[in-house]
Design a protein around this motif. Structure first.
Motif, PDB file in Angstrom:
ATOM      1  N   GLY A   6      -9.037   5.958  -2.725  1.00  0.00           N
ATOM      2  CA  GLY A   6      -9.395   4.584  -2.532  1.00  0.00           C
ATOM      3  C   GLY A   6     -10.940   4.507  -2.812  1.00  0.00           C
ATOM      4  N   ILE A   7     -11.723   5.416  -2.470  1.00  0.00           N
ATOM      5  CA  ILE A   7     -12.972   4.968  -2.644  1.00  0.00           C
ATOM      6  C   ILE A   7     -13.595   5.246  -3.954  1.00  0.00           C
ATOM      7  CG2 ILE A   7     -15.415   6.151  -2.078  1.00  0.00           C
ATOM      8  CD1 ILE A   7     -14.143   6.640   0.844  1.00  0.00           C
ATOM      9  N   SER A  16      -0.262  12.446  -2.143  1.00  0.00           N
ATOM     10  CA  SER A  16      -0.166  12.692  -0.763  1.00  0.00           C
ATOM     11  C   SER A  16       1.123  12.798  -0.286  1.00  0.00           C
ATOM     12  CB  SER A  16      -1.130  11.971   0.162  1.00  0.00           C
ATOM     13  OG  SER A  16      -0.805  10.708  -0.184  1.00  0.00           O
ATOM     14  N   LEU A  23      -5.498   3.841  -5.845  1.00  0.00           N
ATOM     15  CA  LEU A  23      -4.794   4.027  -4.519  1.00  0.00           C
ATOM     16  C   LEU A  23      -3.448   4.704  -4.695  1.00  0.00           C
ATOM     17  CD1 LEU A  23      -5.960   3.482  -1.849  1.00  0.00           C
ATOM     18  CD2 LEU A  23      -4.798   1.497  -1.872  1.00  0.00           C
ATOM     19  N   SER A  79      -1.869   8.015  -3.117  1.00  0.00           N
ATOM     20  CA  SER A  79      -0.626   7.830  -2.163  1.00  0.00           C
ATOM     21  C   SER A  79       0.518   8.721  -2.766  1.00  0.00           C
ATOM     22  CB  SER A  79      -0.264   6.198  -2.059  1.00  0.00           C
ATOM     23  OG  SER A  79      -1.101   5.504  -1.728  1.00  0.00           O
ATOM     24  N   GLN A 131      -4.312  11.548   4.902  1.00  0.00           N
ATOM     25  CA  GLN A 131      -5.414  10.726   5.174  1.00  0.00           C
ATOM     26  C   GLN A 131      -6.859  10.812   4.179  1.00  0.00           C
ATOM     27  OE1 GLN A 131      -6.224  10.955   9.199  1.00  0.00           O
ATOM     28  NE2 GLN A 131      -4.699   9.523   9.997  1.00  0.00           N
ATOM     29  N   ILE A 173      -5.815  10.028   0.395  1.00  0.00           N
ATOM     30  CA  ILE A 173      -5.729   8.343   0.168  1.00  0.00           C
ATOM     31  C   ILE A 173      -7.274   7.918   0.377  1.00  0.00           C
ATOM     32  CG2 ILE A 173      -4.703   6.166   1.196  1.00  0.00           C
ATOM     33  CD1 ILE A 173      -2.151   7.686   1.890  1.00  0.00           C
ATOM     34  N   LEU A 174      -7.816   8.072   1.232  1.00  0.00           N
ATOM     35  CA  LEU A 174      -8.988   7.474   1.731  1.00  0.00           C
ATOM     36  C   LEU A 174     -10.028   8.021   0.293  1.00  0.00           C
ATOM     37  CD1 LEU A 174     -10.204   5.965   3.711  1.00  0.00           C
ATOM     38  CD2 LEU A 174     -11.297   7.886   4.735  1.00  0.00           C
ATOM     39  N   TRP A 216     -12.416   2.337  -5.833  1.00  0.00           N
ATOM     40  CA  TRP A 216     -13.239   1.079  -5.631  1.00  0.00           C
ATOM     41  C   TRP A 216     -14.504   1.103  -6.545  1.00  0.00           C
ATOM     42  CZ3 TRP A 216     -17.806  -0.719  -3.776  1.00  0.00           C
ATOM     43  CH2 TRP A 216     -17.787  -2.019  -3.156  1.00  0.00           C
ATOM     44  N   THR A 244      -8.837  -0.214  -8.976  1.00  0.00           N
ATOM     45  CA  THR A 244      -8.591   0.508  -7.653  1.00  0.00           C
ATOM     46  C   THR A 244      -7.324   0.499  -7.035  1.00  0.00           C
ATOM     47  OG1 THR A 244     -10.724  -0.983  -7.250  1.00  0.00           O
ATOM     48  CG2 THR A 244      -9.508  -0.236  -5.226  1.00  0.00           C
ATOM     49  N   GLY A 288     -13.375   0.641 -10.065  1.00  0.00           N
ATOM     50  CA  GLY A 288     -13.141  -0.909 -10.374  1.00  0.00           C
ATOM     51  C   GLY A 288     -14.427  -1.760 -10.449  1.00  0.00           C
ATOM     52  N   PHE A 300     -10.208  -5.078 -10.363  1.00  0.00           N
ATOM     53  CA  PHE A 300      -9.460  -4.632  -9.257  1.00  0.00           C
ATOM     54  C   PHE A 300      -8.324  -3.865  -9.273  1.00  0.00           C
ATOM     55  CE2 PHE A 300      -7.851  -4.962  -4.792  1.00  0.00           C
ATOM     56  CZ  PHE A 300      -8.735  -4.285  -4.140  1.00  0.00           C
TER      57      PHE A 300
END
Lengths: 114, 170
Positions: free
Chosen positions: A21-22, A48, A41, A45, A14, A17-18, A25, A37, A28, A34
């Motif tokens: 992602g942040i 992880s 991500l 993934s 978690q 990935i979070l 983002w 981003t 991006g 985009f």
């Protein structure tokens, strides 16, 4: 994977990935694309997945303390079979196996002799 | 989480949820985006003819367009569907809108549309005989096709071109 390992594993993926992602983002948004981003991500993934999917040794550092086994006798069925095997082996000859089988058939479900 | 496939499932759907949330945030940032498009429409030539037996008339247009839509693009725009409508008023209808030309802009680098002689792709046909001697206004519209969020339509009415069709058939 033990129970504590499962908890750590879930928190770990978690977090990865979070975080990816942040970061993705923000990157991006700065580059106005985009796709960046999505790539970030996907990389998070994949990382992880490598860290969390296989049953690595670091997820098994808190093994369960099982209660010690009770020193009980094996169940009776097993004991009968053992006795038969012993009987067959005691004959020793080639014909002994047949005799042992015949003996077993004759005895049926009877408990061990002697 | 105690088997391999349960972990595959957990990681995949967690990543998917995060992607959905980030896409929503992305759509949110573009809500306040303002574009400054530069549009010049013009008419090179127009001719009108009566379709005999069909009960209507049809105009052929040769248009010129010089539009810079690059500021419409942001990180949530996939492509633009650009089209020109001819708008006019008749006795029957308060507003007639006929699409006479369209074009797909697939990227910011293609957002400069410059052409001096576009022949209308789709004929400007009236329901009856309302075109002769009428005032026609050419308006540039575009659909913004987003990556996430709502597909919006913009009619750029700050810069339109109005002309009067000739009063006789050619």
């Amino acid at each position: 994977m033990d129970f504590v390992g499962q908890l750590f594993c879930e928190r770990t993926f978690q977090f990865f990935i979070l975080l990816s992602g942040i970061i993705g983002w923000i990157m991006g948004y700065m580059r106005q694309d985009f796709k960046i981003t999505c790539y970030f991500l996907a990389c998070g993934s994949a990382l992880s997945a490598v860290v969390c999917l296989p049953d690595w040794p670091w997820w098994n550092r808190h093994p369960l303390d099982w209660l010690p086994a009770r020193n009980s006798l094996p169940p009776p069925k097993k004991r009968v079979k053992e006795g038969e095997r012993k009987h067959g082996a005691a004959d020793g000859t080639a014909g002994g196996a047949k005799a042992g089988a015949a003996g077993a058939a004759k005895k049926g479900g009877k408990p061990k002799k002697a | 989480m105690h088997t391999f496939w349960q972990r595959v499932n957990a990681i995949f759907f967690y990543a998917l949820s995060v992607l959905g949330f980030l896409a929503l945030l992305c759509a949110g940032t573009t809500y306040f985006h303002t574009a400054h498009p530069d549009v010049q429409l013009g008419l090179d030539r127009a001719s009108l003819r009566k379709i005999m037996g069909a009960g209507h008339e049809q105009a052929t247009l040769r248009l010129s367009i010089d539009a810079d839509l690059s500021t419409v693009f942001n990180w949530n725009v996939k492509q633009l569907f650009v089209f020109i409508t001819a708008e006019y008023v008749t006795k029957q209808n308060k507003l007639n809108q006929v699409v006479v030309w369209d074009h797909i802009v697939t990227g910011k680098e293609y957002a400069r549309i410059h052409s001096s002689s576009i022949v209308n792709k789709y004929s400007l046909t009236d329901q009856g005989y309302g075109l002769r001697g009428n005032d026609i206004t050419l308006v540039l519209h575009w659909n913004t096709i987003p990556i996430t969020g709502l597909l919006t339509t913009t009619g750029f009415r700050q810069s339109v071109h109005t002309f009067t069709l000739e009063d006789q058939y050619s």
